[in-house]
Design a protein around this motif. Sequence first.
Motif, PDB file in Angstrom:
ATOM      1  N   ALA A  83       0.812  -1.215   0.000  1.00  0.00           N
ATOM      2  CA  ALA A  83       0.000   0.000   0.000  1.00  0.00           C
ATOM      3  C   ALA A  83       0.844   1.262   0.000  1.00  0.00           C
ATOM      4  N   THR A  84       2.082   1.172   0.455  1.00  0.00           N
ATOM      5  CA  THR A  84       2.883   2.385   0.631  1.00  0.00           C
ATOM      6  C   THR A  84       3.953   2.575  -0.434  1.00  0.00           C
ATOM      7  N   GLU A  85       4.150   1.598  -1.301  1.00  0.00           N
ATOM      8  CA  GLU A  85       5.169   1.739  -2.346  1.00  0.00           C
ATOM      9  C   GLU A  85       4.880   2.948  -3.222  1.00  0.00           C
ATOM     10  N   ARG A  86       3.614   3.124  -3.590  1.00  0.00           N
ATOM     11  CA  ARG A  86       3.239   4.279  -4.415  1.00  0.00           C
ATOM     12  C   ARG A  86       2.856   5.484  -3.557  1.00  0.00           C
ATOM     13  N   HIS A  87       2.753   5.287  -2.232  1.00  0.00           N
ATOM     14  CA  HIS A  87       2.323   6.363  -1.333  1.00  0.00           C
ATOM     15  C   HIS A  87       3.198   6.353  -0.076  1.00  0.00           C
ATOM     16  N   PRO A  88       4.461   6.694  -0.209  1.00  0.00           N
ATOM     17  CA  PRO A  88       5.355   6.611   0.953  1.00  0.00           C
ATOM     18  C   PRO A  88       4.930   7.501   2.108  1.00  0.00           C
ATOM     19  N   GLN A  89       4.116   8.521   1.831  1.00  0.00           N
ATOM     20  CA  GLN A  89       3.711   9.442   2.887  1.00  0.00           C
ATOM     21  C   GLN A  89       2.758   8.797   3.896  1.00  0.00           C
ATOM     22  N   ILE A  90       2.206   7.618   3.571  1.00  0.00           N
ATOM     23  CA  ILE A  90       1.296   6.965   4.515  1.00  0.00           C
ATOM     24  C   ILE A  90       1.926   5.723   5.144  1.00  0.00           C
ATOM     25  N   ALA A  91       3.208   5.540   4.957  1.00  0.00           N
ATOM     26  CA  ALA A  91       3.888   4.373   5.536  1.00  0.00           C
ATOM     27  C   ALA A  91       3.665   4.330   7.043  1.00  0.00           C
ATOM     28  N   GLY A  92       3.231   3.185   7.529  1.00  0.00           N
ATOM     29  CA  GLY A  92       3.024   2.990   8.952  1.00  0.00           C
ATOM     30  C   GLY A  92       1.736   3.557   9.506  1.00  0.00           C
ATOM     31  N   ALA A  93       0.939   4.202   8.666  1.00  0.00           N
ATOM     32  CA  ALA A  93      -0.307   4.810   9.138  1.00  0.00           C
ATOM     33  C   ALA A  93      -1.380   3.747   9.354  1.00  0.00           C
ATOM     34  N   LYS A  94      -2.332   4.064  10.211  1.00  0.00           N
ATOM     35  CA  LYS A  94      -3.501   3.201  10.307  1.00  0.00           C
ATOM     36  C   LYS A  94      -4.460   3.556   9.177  1.00  0.00           C
ATOM     37  N   ALA A  95      -5.315   2.611   8.829  1.00  0.00           N
ATOM     38  CA  ALA A  95      -6.192   2.824   7.678  1.00  0.00           C
ATOM     39  C   ALA A  95      -7.390   1.904   7.759  1.00  0.00           C
ATOM     40  N   GLN A  96      -8.331   2.176   6.890  1.00  0.00           N
ATOM     41  CA  GLN A  96      -9.435   1.249   6.680  1.00  0.00           C
ATOM     42  C   GLN A  96      -9.672   1.118   5.184  1.00  0.00           C
ATOM     43  N   ALA A  97     -10.065  -0.076   4.783  1.00  0.00           N
ATOM     44  CA  ALA A  97     -10.320  -0.365   3.381  1.00  0.00           C
ATOM     45  C   ALA A  97     -11.622  -1.140   3.280  1.00  0.00           C
ATOM     46  N   VAL A 122      -8.997   4.624   3.020  1.00  0.00           N
ATOM     47  CA  VAL A 122      -8.811   5.834   3.820  1.00  0.00           C
ATOM     48  C   VAL A 122      -7.666   5.597   4.794  1.00  0.00           C
ATOM     49  N   ALA A 123      -6.595   6.369   4.651  1.00  0.00           N
ATOM     50  CA  ALA A 123      -5.444   6.289   5.558  1.00  0.00           C
ATOM     51  C   ALA A 123      -5.454   7.491   6.484  1.00  0.00           C
ATOM     52  N   GLU A 124      -4.959   7.293   7.694  1.00  0.00           N
ATOM     53  CA  GLU A 124      -4.946   8.358   8.697  1.00  0.00           C
ATOM     54  C   GLU A 124      -3.533   8.509   9.265  1.00  0.00           C
ATOM     55  N   PRO A 125      -2.636   9.170   8.522  1.00  0.00           N
ATOM     56  CA  PRO A 125      -1.283   9.411   9.050  1.00  0.00           C
ATOM     57  C   PRO A 125      -1.350  10.272  10.312  1.00  0.00           C
ATOM     58  N   GLU A 126      -0.532   9.954  11.286  1.00  0.00           N
ATOM     59  CA  GLU A 126      -0.564  10.664  12.561  1.00  0.00           C
ATOM     60  C   GLU A 126      -0.278  12.152  12.353  1.00  0.00           C
ATOM     61  N   GLY A 127      -1.149  12.999  12.899  1.00  0.00           N
ATOM     62  CA  GLY A 127      -0.965  14.438  12.822  1.00  0.00           C
ATOM     63  C   GLY A 127      -1.327  15.049  11.487  1.00  0.00           C
ATOM     64  N   ASP A 129      -4.293  15.221   7.983  1.00  0.00           N
ATOM     65  CA  ASP A 129      -5.651  14.937   7.533  1.00  0.00           C
ATOM     66  C   ASP A 129      -5.703  13.560   6.867  1.00  0.00           C
ATOM     67  N   PRO A 130      -6.849  12.917   6.879  1.00  0.00           N
ATOM     68  CA  PRO A 130      -6.970  11.628   6.193  1.00  0.00           C
ATOM     69  C   PRO A 130      -6.632  11.748   4.704  1.00  0.00           C
ATOM     70  N   ILE A 131      -6.089  10.669   4.171  1.00  0.00           N
ATOM     71  CA  ILE A 131      -5.801  10.576   2.744  1.00  0.00           C
ATOM     72  C   ILE A 131      -6.667   9.458   2.196  1.00  0.00           C
ATOM     73  N   TRP A 132      -7.460   9.756   1.172  1.00  0.00           N
ATOM     74  CA  TRP A 132      -8.420   8.780   0.682  1.00  0.00           C
ATOM     75  C   TRP A 132      -8.373   8.688  -0.835  1.00  0.00           C
ATOM     76  N   TRP A 133      -8.817   7.534  -1.344  1.00  0.00           N
ATOM     77  CA  TRP A 133      -9.025   7.378  -2.777  1.00  0.00           C
ATOM     78  C   TRP A 133      -9.923   6.175  -3.028  1.00  0.00           C
ATOM     79  N   PHE A 134     -10.547   6.200  -4.195  1.00  0.00           N
ATOM     80  CA  PHE A 134     -11.346   5.077  -4.677  1.00  0.00           C
ATOM     81  C   PHE A 134     -10.562   4.326  -5.750  1.00  0.00           C
ATOM     82  N   GLY A 135     -10.959   3.099  -5.994  1.00  0.00           N
ATOM     83  CA  GLY A 135     -10.385   2.305  -7.075  1.00  0.00           C
ATOM     84  C   GLY A 135     -11.388   1.286  -7.559  1.00  0.00           C
ATOM     85  N   GLY A 136     -11.051   0.632  -8.668  1.00  0.00           N
ATOM     86  CA  GLY A 136     -11.934  -0.419  -9.148  1.00  0.00           C
ATOM     87  C   GLY A 136     -11.866  -0.630 -10.646  1.00  0.00           C
TER      88      GLY A 136
END
Length: 313
Positions: A83-97, A122-127, A129-136
């Motif tokens: 999940a973080t290879e293309r989005h390194p800014q969310i590495a280690g963040a909690k999330a829901q899918a 939806v990812a929630e990096p500490e400190g 705002d949430p980062i979200w996207w759709f796919g399909g």
Amino acid sequence: MQNPTSADIQRVREFLLDLQARICAGLEQRELQSGGTAQFEIDDWERPEGGGGRSRVLQNGTVIEKGGVMFSHINISKLPASATERHPQIAGAKAQALGVSLVIHPKNPNVPTSHANVRLFVAEPEGQDPIWWFGGGFDLTPFYPDDADIVAWHQKAHDLCAPFGDSVYAEHKKWCDDYFYLKHRDEQRGVGGLFFDDLNQWDFETCFQYIQAVGNGYLDAILPIFQRHQNQPYSQAQREFQLYRRGRYVEYNLVYDRGTLFGLQTGGRIESILVSMPPLAAWSYRPEWDEDSTEKRLTDYYLKPHDWLTEHQ
């Protein structure tokens, strides 16, 4: 950028569960109309880390040899590499899918295998705002292609994309062609359709409307194909070719598919992750097909990217 509220996520969840139920009902109707009685079994599950899902699987049907229509809504305490290879800014963040993913393997070789998926992340990096996207998207994998099926499939994809912009169909069709490509075989997995990820360039509501159109579009596109071909006669040789080509499907899902890798790396439920595997598949050592055969034309022509809507006007 508008961030989704808990109410927004709940609306997505309700749509996905309804979509799953409608797709299963539509495919069960195909079984009934062909004299079958098989139904999708419901398997609700939870995962220790949080969240869970509803797996619905039909096996050994008259029309569908194996089909899985899977809903999941999971919580992730630490995002994995997939999940973080293309989005390194969310590495280690909690999330829901949350999403619905399906693969339907028909029994009759004249009916294509089909796949569809719609999801929200939806990812929630500490400190932050949430980062979200759709796919399909959805895509079609025929064994004995019918030009009318392929054109109708792509016409449905084109039409559902049209309200969201003139370039959406072309962009998401190309993304599908590029994504569902077996590099080691130098061939497409099938005849394509739509694929998209990281969709958040529109506001949340518009993005949500788009995945609703895609999810509903799959059912509208696949049911007429079943109706045309599910009772069509086929030979043992055609059945064997179907099993041989299913091997390519297995290769793709285990080697390249990001959804499979994501599920495995997040400690997902293995039966639900691998439900996309066909019940039977075969590998032959360098099989030879006659140059003028339908089987040879599948790989030489159909499993190459085409502009189906202009080539078959």
